[in-house]
Motif scaffolding. Structure first.
Motif, PDB file in Angstrom:
ATOM      1  N   ILE A   1      40.855  15.386   8.804  1.00 49.45           N
ATOM      2  CA  ILE A   1      39.965  15.995   7.803  1.00 49.45           C
ATOM      3  C   ILE A   1      40.680  17.153   7.112  1.00 49.45           C
ATOM      4  O   ILE A   1      40.623  17.301   5.882  1.00 49.45           O
ATOM      5  CB  ILE A   1      38.667  16.479   8.480  1.00 49.45           C
ATOM      6  N   SER A   2      41.366  17.977   7.893  1.00 51.21           N
ATOM      7  CA  SER A   2      42.098  19.102   7.331  1.00 51.21           C
ATOM      8  C   SER A   2      43.225  18.620   6.413  1.00 51.21           C
ATOM      9  O   SER A   2      43.475  19.208   5.348  1.00 51.21           O
ATOM     10  CB  SER A   2      42.657  19.971   8.461  1.00 51.21           C
ATOM     11  N   TYR A   3      43.891  17.552   6.796  1.00 56.55           N
ATOM     12  CA  TYR A   3      45.011  17.014   6.012  1.00 56.55           C
ATOM     13  C   TYR A   3      44.534  16.524   4.643  1.00 56.55           C
ATOM     14  O   TYR A   3      45.174  16.791   3.614  1.00 56.55           O
ATOM     15  CB  TYR A   3      45.662  15.878   6.796  1.00 56.55           C
ATOM     16  N   LEU A   4      43.394  15.803   4.633  1.00 52.60           N
ATOM     17  CA  LEU A   4      42.901  15.274   3.365  1.00 52.60           C
ATOM     18  C   LEU A   4      42.148  16.321   2.550  1.00 52.60           C
ATOM     19  O   LEU A   4      42.097  16.241   1.326  1.00 52.60           O
ATOM     20  CB  LEU A   4      41.994  14.068   3.613  1.00 52.60           C
ATOM     21  N   GLY A   5      41.528  17.286   3.241  1.00 48.54           N
ATOM     22  CA  GLY A   5      40.848  18.366   2.549  1.00 48.54           C
ATOM     23  C   GLY A   5      39.618  17.948   1.779  1.00 48.54           C
ATOM     24  O   GLY A   5      39.310  18.514   0.722  1.00 48.54           O
ATOM     25  N   ARG A   6      38.898  16.954   2.308  1.00 44.76           N
ATOM     26  CA  ARG A   6      37.652  16.552   1.651  1.00 44.76           C
ATOM     27  C   ARG A   6      36.605  16.230   2.709  1.00 44.76           C
ATOM     28  O   ARG A   6      36.941  15.945   3.869  1.00 44.76           O
ATOM     29  CB  ARG A   6      37.868  15.374   0.713  1.00 44.76           C
ATOM     30  N   PRO A   7      35.329  16.242   2.333  1.00 41.45           N
ATOM     31  CA  PRO A   7      34.269  16.070   3.338  1.00 41.45           C
ATOM     32  C   PRO A   7      34.117  14.611   3.784  1.00 41.45           C
ATOM     33  O   PRO A   7      34.391  13.682   3.022  1.00 41.45           O
ATOM     34  CB  PRO A   7      33.009  16.538   2.604  1.00 41.45           C
ATOM     35  N   PHE A   8      33.701  14.457   5.026  1.00 40.78           N
ATOM     36  CA  PHE A   8      33.384  13.150   5.585  1.00 40.78           C
ATOM     37  C   PHE A   8      31.966  13.196   6.154  1.00 40.78           C
ATOM     38  O   PHE A   8      31.408  14.267   6.401  1.00 40.78           O
ATOM     39  CB  PHE A   8      34.360  12.781   6.706  1.00 40.78           C
ATOM     40  N   GLN A   9      31.412  12.013   6.374  1.00 42.07           N
ATOM     41  CA  GLN A   9      30.118  11.885   7.044  1.00 42.07           C
ATOM     42  C   GLN A   9      30.274  10.909   8.195  1.00 42.07           C
ATOM     43  O   GLN A   9      31.374  10.479   8.530  1.00 42.07           O
ATOM     44  CB  GLN A   9      29.048  11.407   6.049  1.00 42.07           C
ATOM     45  N   ARG A  10      29.161  10.558   8.806  1.00 39.65           N
ATOM     46  CA  ARG A  10      29.172   9.530   9.841  1.00 39.65           C
ATOM     47  C   ARG A  10      27.865   8.747   9.760  1.00 39.65           C
ATOM     48  O   ARG A  10      26.867   9.234   9.228  1.00 39.65           O
ATOM     49  CB  ARG A  10      29.358  10.153  11.225  1.00 39.65           C
ATOM     50  N   TRP A  11      27.884   7.541  10.277  1.00 40.76           N
ATOM     51  CA  TRP A  11      26.673   6.716  10.319  1.00 40.76           C
ATOM     52  C   TRP A  11      26.019   6.819  11.692  1.00 40.76           C
ATOM     53  O   TRP A  11      26.704   6.830  12.715  1.00 40.76           O
ATOM     54  CB  TRP A  11      27.009   5.258  10.040  1.00 40.76           C
ATOM     55  N   LYS A  12      24.709   6.877  11.671  1.00 42.17           N
ATOM     56  CA  LYS A  12      23.906   6.781  12.896  1.00 42.17           C
ATOM     57  C   LYS A  12      23.169   5.451  12.835  1.00 42.17           C
ATOM     58  O   LYS A  12      22.320   5.245  11.964  1.00 42.17           O
ATOM     59  CB  LYS A  12      22.913   7.937  12.997  1.00 42.17           C
ATOM     60  N   ILE A  13      23.497   4.545  13.766  1.00 46.37           N
ATOM     61  CA  ILE A  13      22.981   3.181  13.739  1.00 46.37           C
ATOM     62  C   ILE A  13      22.148   2.940  14.998  1.00 46.37           C
ATOM     63  O   ILE A  13      22.629   3.143  16.121  1.00 46.37           O
ATOM     64  CB  ILE A  13      24.129   2.160  13.680  1.00 46.37           C
ATOM     65  N   THR A  14      20.907   2.514  14.799  1.00 43.75           N
ATOM     66  CA  THR A  14      20.055   2.148  15.933  1.00 43.75           C
ATOM     67  C   THR A  14      19.701   0.675  15.800  1.00 43.75           C
ATOM     68  O   THR A  14      18.877   0.303  14.964  1.00 43.75           O
ATOM     69  CB  THR A  14      18.768   2.988  15.970  1.00 43.75           C
ATOM     70  N   PRO A  15      20.337  -0.208  16.589  1.00 45.16           N
ATOM     71  CA  PRO A  15      20.075  -1.642  16.456  1.00 45.16           C
ATOM     72  C   PRO A  15      18.660  -2.017  16.900  1.00 45.16           C
ATOM     73  O   PRO A  15      18.073  -1.375  17.784  1.00 45.16           O
ATOM     74  CB  PRO A  15      21.115  -2.285  17.388  1.00 45.16           C
ATOM     75  N   ALA A  16      18.125  -3.041  16.282  1.00 44.11           N
ATOM     76  CA  ALA A  16      16.817  -3.559  16.680  1.00 44.11           C
ATOM     77  C   ALA A  16      16.848  -3.995  18.140  1.00 44.11           C
ATOM     78  O   ALA A  16      17.836  -4.545  18.622  1.00 44.11           O
ATOM     79  CB  ALA A  16      16.431  -4.737  15.787  1.00 44.11           C
ATOM     80  N   GLY A  17      15.762  -3.718  18.859  1.00 44.27           N
ATOM     81  CA  GLY A  17      15.665  -4.110  20.257  1.00 44.27           C
ATOM     82  C   GLY A  17      16.345  -3.169  21.218  1.00 44.27           C
ATOM     83  O   GLY A  17      16.430  -3.456  22.410  1.00 44.27           O
ATOM     84  N   GLU A  18      16.856  -2.026  20.715  1.00 42.57           N
ATOM     85  CA  GLU A  18      17.521  -1.051  21.567  1.00 42.57           C
ATOM     86  C   GLU A  18      16.951   0.336  21.304  1.00 42.57           C
ATOM     87  O   GLU A  18      16.274   0.567  20.297  1.00 42.57           O
ATOM     88  CB  GLU A  18      19.037  -1.059  21.318  1.00 42.57           C
ATOM     89  N   THR A  19      17.229   1.266  22.221  1.00 42.67           N
ATOM     90  CA  THR A  19      16.726   2.630  22.070  1.00 42.67           C
ATOM     91  C   THR A  19      17.811   3.612  21.683  1.00 42.67           C
ATOM     92  O   THR A  19      17.538   4.622  21.035  1.00 42.67           O
ATOM     93  CB  THR A  19      16.095   3.123  23.386  1.00 42.67           C
ATOM     94  N   ARG A  20      19.038   3.336  22.065  1.00 45.63           N
ATOM     95  CA  ARG A  20      20.111   4.284  21.838  1.00 45.63           C
ATOM     96  C   ARG A  20      20.786   4.052  20.495  1.00 45.63           C
ATOM     97  O   ARG A  20      20.987   2.916  20.068  1.00 45.63           O
ATOM     98  CB  ARG A  20      21.152   4.206  22.957  1.00 45.63           C
ATOM     99  N   SER A  21      21.151   5.150  19.856  1.00 46.10           N
ATOM    100  CA  SER A  21      21.833   5.081  18.575  1.00 46.10           C
ATOM    101  C   SER A  21      23.346   5.068  18.773  1.00 46.10           C
ATOM    102  O   SER A  21      23.876   5.629  19.732  1.00 46.10           O
ATOM    103  CB  SER A  21      21.445   6.273  17.700  1.00 46.10           C
ATOM    104  N   LEU A  22      24.033   4.424  17.848  1.00 48.14           N
ATOM    105  CA  LEU A  22      25.490   4.403  17.812  1.00 48.14           C
ATOM    106  C   LEU A  22      25.940   5.388  16.738  1.00 48.14           C
ATOM    107  O   LEU A  22      25.431   5.368  15.613  1.00 48.14           O
ATOM    108  CB  LEU A  22      26.004   3.005  17.470  1.00 48.14           C
ATOM    109  N   LEU A  23      26.886   6.247  17.067  1.00 45.55           N
ATOM    110  CA  LEU A  23      27.423   7.197  16.105  1.00 45.55           C
ATOM    111  C   LEU A  23      28.865   6.823  15.782  1.00 45.55           C
ATOM    112  O   LEU A  23      29.708   6.734  16.678  1.00 45.55           O
ATOM    113  CB  LEU A  23      27.368   8.618  16.660  1.00 45.55           C
TER     114      LEU A  23
END
Length: 313
Positions: free
Chosen positions: A206-228
């Protein structure tokens, strides 16, 4: 039908007294009775928390009580107590739920508060989750969905920390948390070391590129836990998975994670594996074959990228 049950909702009842009056064995988490038409179900969230999980408790809307099945080592099996919950209706038995609460006065035995009478949900009686066992190996467990029959005791302290399963898959963009090594203060375990290496690698990129990033939070159907996910470049619609080493095992793991995440993201992003150094030529060929870019750190020179060949129209 009068089954002789006269314990009021919210009352404390020790196992020995319950055994004497209504049958069922003494020590298990799920105890079918041969003396009365009941299956006694004992929830003790502290046991799961000791191994890093806690599914037991009421769903946020209070319509379902989630209960983790029995089996301490290896994948849980639909037999014995688990099967007695699943088949309680066909056997003419009620599910009677208790939650551990303190000790019986003058003893070292746990006391239990009676929560009420339940049945397994008729449409989705259980779902599968991943949780560590007593040997700290990840395995699958049953999480039963129990519906209350009549009055039950519902307390804020008995809420499930995981919540009920999702009906549809949900994928939302989330802010990227700071990747700093002090976040991971637990020493010694390989998992913690790997997470720290990955977070530090992401921070350098992130420091090398010098631009902002995000992340996805995914909660699959039939499950309780989210994937980051790790890093997501919204401008270029590119998803990164970071790995703390460039071994074949971690590269293969990263490929699987990226392909799994991409299924749930619209529009589908391009994929990149972020590594601390250049992997072997064979692994670079592997990444090219599966259409994933390889981004790796060059000592003293920032980062380099090897992209897969352009797809033919």
């Amino acid at each position: 039908m009068n089954d002789g049950w006269d314990i009021p909702i919210g009352a404390l009842l020790g196992r020995e007294e319950r055994m004497a009056r209504y049958g069922g064995a003494k020590y298990g988490g799920i105890e079918p009775s041969g003396k009365s038409p009941n299956v006694f179900v004992y929830s003790d969230p502290s046991r799961g928390e000791a191994f890093g999980y806690n599914f037991d408790g009421w769903s946020p809307d209070g319509t379902v009580f989630l209960y983790t099945g029995e089996g301490r080592v290896g994948p849980q099996q639909m037999r014995d107590g688990n099967r007695s919950i699943l088949e309680h209706r066909t056997k003419g038995r009620a599910l009677r739920l208790f939650i551990a609460e303190g000790l019986i006065l003058g003893t070292a035995q746990k006391n239990h508060r009676y929560i009420g009478k339940f049945e397994v949900d008729r449409e989705q009686p259980y779902f599968l989750e991943e949780a560590p066992d007593e040997l700290h190996e990840l395995r699958t467990v049953f999480v039963f969905r129990l519906r209350p029959l009549g009055k039950t005791l519902q307390r804020n302290a008995d809420q499930s920390s995981s919540g009920d399963v999702r009906i549809i898959t949900e994928a939302v963009l989330s802010p990227l948390e700071a990747y700093v090594s002090r976040t991971f203060e637990s020493p010694g375990t390989p998992a913690t070391t790997a997470v720290r290496r990955e977070s530090e690698l992401c921070a350098r990129y992130i420091s090398y590129l010098g631009r902002p990033f995000q992340r996805w939070k995914i909660t699959p159907a039939g499950e309780t836990r989210s994937l980051l996910t790790d890093l997501y470049d919204q401008q270029g619609n590119e998803l990164y998975e970071a790995k703390g080493t460039a071994t074949r095992e971690t590269v293969r793991q990263g490929v699987g994670q990226l392909l799994d995440y991409r299924r749930h993201i619209t529009p589908k992003p391009s994929l990149a594996l972020l590594l601390p150094h250049r992997p072997s030529n064979d692994l670079i060929d592997f990444l090219r074959d599966v259409g994933i870019s390889c981004v790796f750190e060059e000592p003293g020179a920032g980062f380099s990228r090897i992209n897969p060949p352009a797809r033919q129209p």
